[in-house]
Design a protein around this motif. Sequence first.
Motif, PDB file in Angstrom:
ATOM      1  N   ASN A  94       0.838  -1.197   0.000  1.00  3.84           N
ATOM      2  CA  ASN A  94       0.000   0.000   0.000  1.00  3.84           C
ATOM      3  C   ASN A  94       0.872   1.245   0.000  1.00  3.84           C
ATOM      4  OD1 ASN A  94      -0.985   2.024   2.523  1.00  3.84           O
ATOM      5  ND2 ASN A  94      -2.409   1.857   0.793  1.00  3.84           N
ATOM      6  N   ALA A  95       0.409   2.269  -0.716  1.00  6.94           N
ATOM      7  CA  ALA A  95       0.960   3.617  -0.618  1.00  6.94           C
ATOM      8  C   ALA A  95      -0.232   4.568  -0.621  1.00  6.94           C
ATOM      9  CB  ALA A  95       1.897   3.927  -1.775  1.00  6.94           C
ATOM     10  N   ASN A  96      -0.081   5.706  -0.001  1.00  9.84           N
ATOM     11  CA  ASN A  96      -1.201   6.636   0.129  1.00  9.84           C
ATOM     12  C   ASN A  96      -0.836   8.017  -0.402  1.00  9.84           C
ATOM     13  OD1 ASN A  96      -3.172   4.956   1.662  1.00  9.84           O
ATOM     14  ND2 ASN A  96      -1.503   4.902   3.144  1.00  9.84           N
ATOM     15  N   VAL A  97      -1.756   8.591  -1.163  1.00 13.92           N
ATOM     16  CA  VAL A  97      -1.634   9.986  -1.577  1.00 13.92           C
ATOM     17  C   VAL A  97      -2.391  10.808  -0.538  1.00 13.92           C
ATOM     18  CG1 VAL A  97      -2.157  11.685  -3.355  1.00 13.92           C
ATOM     19  CG2 VAL A  97      -1.456   9.380  -4.004  1.00 13.92           C
ATOM     20  N   THR A  98      -1.686  11.650   0.172  1.00 11.36           N
ATOM     21  CA  THR A  98      -2.301  12.385   1.269  1.00 11.36           C
ATOM     22  C   THR A  98      -2.263  13.889   1.018  1.00 11.36           C
ATOM     23  OG1 THR A  98      -0.206  12.498   2.485  1.00 11.36           O
ATOM     24  CG2 THR A  98      -1.633  10.607   2.917  1.00 11.36           C
ATOM     25  N   MET A  99      -3.282  14.567   1.510  1.00 12.81           N
ATOM     26  CA  MET A  99      -3.387  16.025   1.437  1.00 12.81           C
ATOM     27  C   MET A  99      -3.919  16.544   2.768  1.00 12.81           C
ATOM     28  SD  MET A  99      -2.571  16.734  -1.761  1.00 12.81           S
ATOM     29  CE  MET A  99      -2.354  15.708  -3.221  1.00 12.81           C
ATOM     30  N   SER A 100      -3.327  17.577   3.281  1.00 12.89           N
ATOM     31  CA  SER A 100      -3.844  18.198   4.499  1.00 12.89           C
ATOM     32  C   SER A 100      -4.941  19.187   4.135  1.00 12.89           C
ATOM     33  CB  SER A 100      -2.724  18.916   5.245  1.00 12.89           C
ATOM     34  OG  SER A 100      -2.308  20.073   4.526  1.00 12.89           O
ATOM     35  N   GLY A 101      -5.739  19.535   5.136  1.00 18.46           N
ATOM     36  CA  GLY A 101      -6.770  20.529   4.906  1.00 18.46           C
ATOM     37  C   GLY A 101      -6.196  21.859   4.473  1.00 18.46           C
ATOM     38  N   MET A 122       3.110  11.131  -8.668  1.00 21.74           N
ATOM     39  CA  MET A 122       4.445  10.795  -9.162  1.00 21.74           C
ATOM     40  C   MET A 122       5.332  10.265  -8.038  1.00 21.74           C
ATOM     41  SD  MET A 122       5.134  13.965 -11.803  1.00 21.74           S
ATOM     42  CE  MET A 122       6.827  13.458 -12.105  1.00 21.74           C
ATOM     43  N   VAL A 123       5.214  10.871  -6.853  1.00 24.97           N
ATOM     44  CA  VAL A 123       5.986  10.382  -5.709  1.00 24.97           C
ATOM     45  C   VAL A 123       5.531   8.981  -5.318  1.00 24.97           C
ATOM     46  CG1 VAL A 123       6.498  10.751  -3.270  1.00 24.97           C
ATOM     47  CG2 VAL A 123       6.463  12.695  -4.836  1.00 24.97           C
ATOM     48  N   ALA A 124       4.205   8.765  -5.282  1.00 24.51           N
ATOM     49  CA  ALA A 124       3.674   7.444  -4.936  1.00 24.51           C
ATOM     50  C   ALA A 124       4.104   6.401  -5.965  1.00 24.51           C
ATOM     51  CB  ALA A 124       2.150   7.499  -4.847  1.00 24.51           C
ATOM     52  N   GLU A 125       4.047   6.776  -7.241  1.00 25.35           N
ATOM     53  CA  GLU A 125       4.442   5.854  -8.301  1.00 25.35           C
ATOM     54  C   GLU A 125       5.913   5.482  -8.173  1.00 25.35           C
ATOM     55  OE1 GLU A 125       4.474   5.631 -13.171  1.00 25.35           O
ATOM     56  OE2 GLU A 125       4.782   7.536 -12.168  1.00 25.35           O
ATOM     57  N   THR A 298      -6.852  14.331   4.126  1.00 26.22           N
ATOM     58  CA  THR A 298      -7.516  13.391   3.230  1.00 26.22           C
ATOM     59  C   THR A 298      -6.489  12.385   2.723  1.00 26.22           C
ATOM     60  OG1 THR A 298      -9.152  15.015   2.523  1.00 26.22           O
ATOM     61  CG2 THR A 298      -8.777  13.140   1.059  1.00 26.22           C
ATOM     62  N   VAL A 299      -6.892  11.131   2.647  1.00 25.06           N
ATOM     63  CA  VAL A 299      -6.001  10.061   2.188  1.00 25.06           C
ATOM     64  C   VAL A 299      -6.682   9.308   1.055  1.00 25.06           C
ATOM     65  CG1 VAL A 299      -4.820   7.930   2.825  1.00 25.06           C
ATOM     66  CG2 VAL A 299      -4.983   9.791   4.476  1.00 25.06           C
ATOM     67  N   VAL A 300      -5.962   9.104  -0.045  1.00 20.54           N
ATOM     68  CA  VAL A 300      -6.435   8.239  -1.125  1.00 20.54           C
ATOM     69  C   VAL A 300      -5.457   7.067  -1.218  1.00 20.54           C
ATOM     70  CG1 VAL A 300      -6.946   8.018  -3.573  1.00 20.54           C
ATOM     71  CG2 VAL A 300      -7.484  10.146  -2.376  1.00 20.54           C
ATOM     72  N   PRO A 301      -5.902   5.847  -0.877  1.00 19.62           N
ATOM     73  CA  PRO A 301      -4.993   4.700  -0.837  1.00 19.62           C
ATOM     74  C   PRO A 301      -4.802   4.040  -2.208  1.00 19.62           C
ATOM     75  CG  PRO A 301      -7.150   4.058  -0.035  1.00 19.62           C
ATOM     76  CD  PRO A 301      -7.246   5.523  -0.369  1.00 19.62           C
ATOM     77  N   ILE A 302      -3.592   3.535  -2.418  1.00 21.75           N
ATOM     78  CA  ILE A 302      -3.249   2.753  -3.611  1.00 21.75           C
ATOM     79  C   ILE A 302      -2.837   1.372  -3.122  1.00 21.75           C
ATOM     80  CG2 ILE A 302      -1.784   2.599  -5.659  1.00 21.75           C
ATOM     81  CD1 ILE A 302      -1.251   5.617  -5.305  1.00 21.75           C
ATOM     82  N   TYR A 303      -3.418   0.326  -3.709  1.00 31.96           N
ATOM     83  CA  TYR A 303      -3.179  -1.027  -3.223  1.00 31.96           C
ATOM     84  C   TYR A 303      -2.656  -1.942  -4.337  1.00 31.96           C
ATOM     85  CZ  TYR A 303      -5.821   0.099   1.003  1.00 31.96           C
ATOM     86  OH  TYR A 303      -6.258   0.659   2.169  1.00 31.96           O
ATOM     87  N   TRP A 304      -1.825  -2.895  -3.906  1.00 31.84           N
ATOM     88  CA  TRP A 304      -1.409  -4.010  -4.773  1.00 31.84           C
ATOM     89  C   TRP A 304      -1.396  -5.273  -3.940  1.00 31.84           C
ATOM     90  CZ3 TRP A 304       2.305  -7.796  -4.809  1.00 31.84           C
ATOM     91  CH2 TRP A 304       2.439  -8.515  -6.010  1.00 31.84           C
ATOM     92  N   ALA A 305      -1.772  -6.388  -4.556  1.00 27.63           N
ATOM     93  CA  ALA A 305      -1.687  -7.687  -3.903  1.00 27.63           C
ATOM     94  C   ALA A 305      -1.292  -8.729  -4.946  1.00 27.63           C
ATOM     95  CB  ALA A 305      -3.012  -8.062  -3.249  1.00 27.63           C
ATOM     96  N   GLY A 306      -0.509  -9.714  -4.544  1.00 29.61           N
ATOM     97  CA  GLY A 306      -0.073 -10.766  -5.461  1.00 29.61           C
ATOM     98  C   GLY A 306       1.242 -11.356  -4.996  1.00 29.61           C
ATOM     99  N   ASN A 307       1.991 -11.911  -5.940  1.00 37.23           N
ATOM    100  CA  ASN A 307       3.302 -12.470  -5.620  1.00 37.23           C
ATOM    101  C   ASN A 307       4.022 -12.825  -6.914  1.00 37.23           C
ATOM    102  OD1 ASN A 307       5.451 -13.356  -4.046  1.00 37.23           O
ATOM    103  ND2 ASN A 307       4.173 -14.663  -2.741  1.00 37.23           N
ATOM    104  N   LEU A 308       5.289 -13.116  -6.783  1.00 35.99           N
ATOM    105  CA  LEU A 308       6.086 -13.664  -7.873  1.00 35.99           C
ATOM    106  C   LEU A 308       6.107 -15.175  -7.683  1.00 35.99           C
ATOM    107  CD1 LEU A 308       8.038 -12.978 -10.288  1.00 35.99           C
ATOM    108  CD2 LEU A 308       9.896 -13.089  -8.604  1.00 35.99           C
TER     109      LEU A 308
END
Length: 321
Positions: A94-101, A122-125, A298-308
């Motif tokens: 998980n990574a989160n894009v966050t913004m303060s009020g 871009m930072v999250a990516e 405010t938080v907008v979450p980015i998720y990944w799940a899986g494996n190699l």
Amino acid sequence: MASPIPNTSYTEIISTTLDAYRGKMADNVLNHSPMLAKLNAKGKVDAASGGAKLLENLMYDENGTFKWYSGYETLSIEGSDVLTSANFDWKQANANVTMSGLEELQNAGKQAVHNLVKSRIMVAEKTMQNNVAASMFYANTESGGKAIGGLQHLVADLPTSGTVGGIDRSTNTWWRNQYYDFSTESITASNSTITAAMNRTYLRCTRGTDSIDLVVAGETYFTYYEESLQAQQRFMSETKAAGGFNAYKYKNADVVYDSNCAATRMYMLNTDYLHFRPHENRNFVTLDRKSSVNQDATVVPIYWAGNLTCSNASLQGVIVA
């Protein structure tokens, strides 16, 4: 009465920007790693829909009914148990894009919000890129075992023990990868000995028409291979591997450098049997924005799940010191 959303323009822009960026983010993460780029180019990024584990079907033995016979001789019709499955755990990130009020107030205009959101994405990516690329070489112990089990796990330095995909390598020799250890061979690794080690490992990883198609090396071993070619430079052609990485050729395989790989380690891979398995609903996806209950943010979450995963370990090899 429901609380009003402080900035409806902000909410709409951050949601639509992240949604539009989702596919690009997944592609960029895949193309950040030479191995993932190769797997992606070969269609080995296989999304999974669910299940308790990620399964790979394996053929571990030949059909035992085969025999040469003459005339009316009795033929064997006994069942042959030749298939099994390797099972791999789901790993989550998980990574989160966050913004303060305050940032919302300072960037109330549509263009300002868009620029701010884009920079945060871009930072999250980049964070996702760096961490997933590094995990391709993990040993399945990082972050308390919660991270991807990478090449140090699937293509182990000493594959005579340990459990991979739920299968014990100490008793199932067919599930062991190939390895070449300079120390065991009493040979000093150098630009004059690296090719011989590669030749030996290549043969061990070859079954009929199945052979390695990608060599990934750390700084020391990649440099040794590069130096071994310089005396014959006029015969050497530099090419671009999948994803645009600079690569040399070794037989039919691309040889690439990856800074995430240990300096004195070289992986010789048959990518037909390696798979990057994201969950189809968690493949670098963004979910709805969330407001903190105890912060003006405010938080907008980015998720990944899986494996190699791997479906044939015996056709993979590693060269170590």
